[in-house]
Design a protein around this motif. Structure first.
Motif, PDB file in Angstrom:
ATOM      1  N   HIS A   1       0.869  -1.175   0.000  1.00 23.81           N
ATOM      2  CA  HIS A   1       0.000   0.000   0.000  1.00 23.81           C
ATOM      3  C   HIS A   1       0.909   1.229   0.000  1.00 23.81           C
ATOM      4  CE1 HIS A   1      -3.852  -2.067   1.102  1.00 23.81           C
ATOM      5  NE2 HIS A   1      -2.981  -2.983   1.504  1.00 23.81           N
TER       6      HIS A   1
ATOM      7  N   TYR B   1      -3.265   7.229  -3.879  1.00 22.29           N
ATOM      8  CA  TYR B   1      -3.129   6.006  -3.093  1.00 22.29           C
ATOM      9  C   TYR B   1      -3.105   4.821  -4.057  1.00 22.29           C
ATOM     10  CZ  TYR B   1      -3.706   2.900   0.936  1.00 22.29           C
ATOM     11  OH  TYR B   1      -3.503   1.959   1.908  1.00 22.29           O
TER      12      TYR B   1
ATOM     13  N   HIS C   1      -2.259   0.477  -4.601  1.00 23.24           N
ATOM     14  CA  HIS C   1      -2.142  -0.842  -3.964  1.00 23.24           C
ATOM     15  C   HIS C   1      -1.914  -1.892  -5.031  1.00 23.24           C
ATOM     16  CE1 HIS C   1      -2.684  -4.327  -1.504  1.00 23.24           C
ATOM     17  NE2 HIS C   1      -3.827  -4.660  -2.076  1.00 23.24           N
TER      18      HIS C   1
ATOM     19  N   LEU D   1      -5.830   3.396  -6.565  1.00 18.41           N
ATOM     20  CA  LEU D   1      -7.135   3.262  -5.925  1.00 18.41           C
ATOM     21  C   LEU D   1      -7.868   4.590  -5.823  1.00 18.41           C
ATOM     22  CD1 LEU D   1      -6.635   0.690  -3.032  1.00 18.41           C
ATOM     23  CD2 LEU D   1      -7.285   0.305  -5.414  1.00 18.41           C
ATOM     24  N   SER D   2      -7.130   5.692  -5.588  1.00 19.79           N
ATOM     25  CA  SER D   2      -7.787   6.995  -5.509  1.00 19.79           C
ATOM     26  C   SER D   2      -6.760   8.101  -5.643  1.00 19.79           C
ATOM     27  CB  SER D   2      -8.571   7.156  -4.190  1.00 19.79           C
ATOM     28  OG  SER D   2      -7.723   6.945  -3.082  1.00 19.79           O
TER      29      SER D   2
ATOM     30  N   ASP E   1      -9.987   3.540  -8.580  1.00 19.51           N
ATOM     31  CA  ASP E   1     -10.902   2.409  -8.483  1.00 19.51           C
ATOM     32  C   ASP E   1     -12.294   2.926  -8.111  1.00 19.51           C
ATOM     33  OD1 ASP E   1     -11.583  -0.550  -7.835  1.00 19.51           O
ATOM     34  OD2 ASP E   1     -12.023   0.515  -5.966  1.00 19.51           O
TER      35      ASP E   1
ATOM     36  N   THR F   1     -14.955   1.876  -6.563  1.00 18.23           N
ATOM     37  CA  THR F   1     -15.475   1.702  -5.206  1.00 18.23           C
ATOM     38  C   THR F   1     -14.730   2.578  -4.209  1.00 18.23           C
ATOM     39  OG1 THR F   1     -16.157  -0.573  -5.684  1.00 18.23           O
ATOM     40  CG2 THR F   1     -15.891   0.038  -3.360  1.00 18.23           C
ATOM     41  N   THR F   2     -13.390   2.517  -4.228  1.00 22.37           N
ATOM     42  CA  THR F   2     -12.598   3.310  -3.282  1.00 22.37           C
ATOM     43  C   THR F   2     -12.747   4.794  -3.542  1.00 22.37           C
ATOM     44  OG1 THR F   2     -10.989   1.500  -3.195  1.00 22.37           O
ATOM     45  CG2 THR F   2     -10.301   3.622  -2.289  1.00 22.37           C
TER      46      THR F   2
ATOM     47  N   ARG G   1     -16.118   6.095  -2.306  1.00 20.06           N
ATOM     48  CA  ARG G   1     -16.181   6.202  -0.843  1.00 20.06           C
ATOM     49  C   ARG G   1     -15.445   7.445  -0.358  1.00 20.06           C
ATOM     50  NH1 ARG G   1     -13.830   1.013   1.617  1.00 20.06           N
ATOM     51  NH2 ARG G   1     -14.438   2.037   3.572  1.00 20.06           N
TER      52      ARG G   1
ATOM     53  N   PHE H   1      -7.825   6.406   5.404  1.00 17.94           N
ATOM     54  CA  PHE H   1      -6.766   5.445   5.135  1.00 17.94           C
ATOM     55  C   PHE H   1      -5.919   5.112   6.367  1.00 17.94           C
ATOM     56  CE2 PHE H   1      -7.540   7.227   0.865  1.00 17.94           C
ATOM     57  CZ  PHE H   1      -7.760   6.052   0.171  1.00 17.94           C
TER      58      PHE H   1
END
Length: 214
Positions: free
Chosen positions: A108, A128, A130, A135-136, A154, A156-157, A160, A192
């Motif tokens: 990560h 961010y 991974h 992811l964001s 991503d 989903t991430t 959120r 996070f």
């Protein structure tokens, strides 16, 4: 004791010119330094250990060695909880490519960057990663003039994180950029689980390396 990340939003919180901080979970400090060396654009760099330094003494070392504090990239390295961190000094601005490869193998990796002295001015950036994927990511001024159209990455991430930023009242045109910066950092920190030890970074000495062309 850790101090989160909101303190980065203070003017010149780490060094003249802004901040470039990478946090990683699943990597040792040596592994993170080696992967960041490989992420320097346009050059093959090695990692040269130079002992323990404050931010000021590392910049002095770069200046003494190369004749200019912007002529090389230095990193100060540490650990806090589950996170390894690298704080960049010297000529880091615009020198790193994507950090997706740094997160390979299940790591990560979080980037927090602000070219504070850039005359444009460039907004602070967050990303961010991974396991080799973004992811964001977003700019922390949440400023449409810099192309902000929400959080990328991503679905989903990113969704959120966007929902949390919206829940915190961002973006809010009535807020100045400094307050937006601080608020956005607080949202990201909580989401996070990020933390950085302010005293160790600002006042202490940490193991340090130079990223030197091979």
């Amino acid at each position: 004791m850790t101090d989160g990340t909101i303190w980065l939003a203070a003017p010149r919180s780490i060094a003249y010119g802004g901040y470039h901080v990478v946090l990683a979970r699943g990597l040792t400090p040596d592994e993170l330094a080696a992967r960041l060396a490989a992420a320097v654009d346009g050059a093959e760099c090695g990692v040269v250990a130079v002992g323990e330094h404050t931010g000021d003494t590392l910049l002095e070392l770069i200046d003494d060695t190369y004749g200019d504090t912007l002529a090389a990239i230095g990193l100060r390295l540490g650990r806090t909880g589950d996170w390894t961190y690298a704080v960049a000094y010297g000529g880091w601005a615009g020198e790193f490519g994507s950090l997706e490869p740094v997160s390979r193998g299940g790591a990560h990796v979080c980037l927090l960057e602000y070219e504070e002295e850039n005359g444009k001015p460039v907004p602070p950036q967050f990303a961010y990663f991974h396991d080799g994927r973004l992811l964001s990511a977003c700019n922390l001024h949440l400023d449409a003039s810099w192309g902000y159209t929400g959080v990328d990455g991503d679905p989903t991430t990113a969704r959120r994180l966007q929902d949390l930023l919206t829940g915190a009242g961002l973006p809010d045109p009535a807020l100045d950029r400094g307050e937006t910066h601080r608020t956005a950092l607080g949202v990201i920190e909580r989401f996070f689980g990020l933390s950085l030890p302010r005293a160790a970074i600002v006042e202490g000495t940490l193991p340090s390396v130079l990223l030197e062309p091979a």
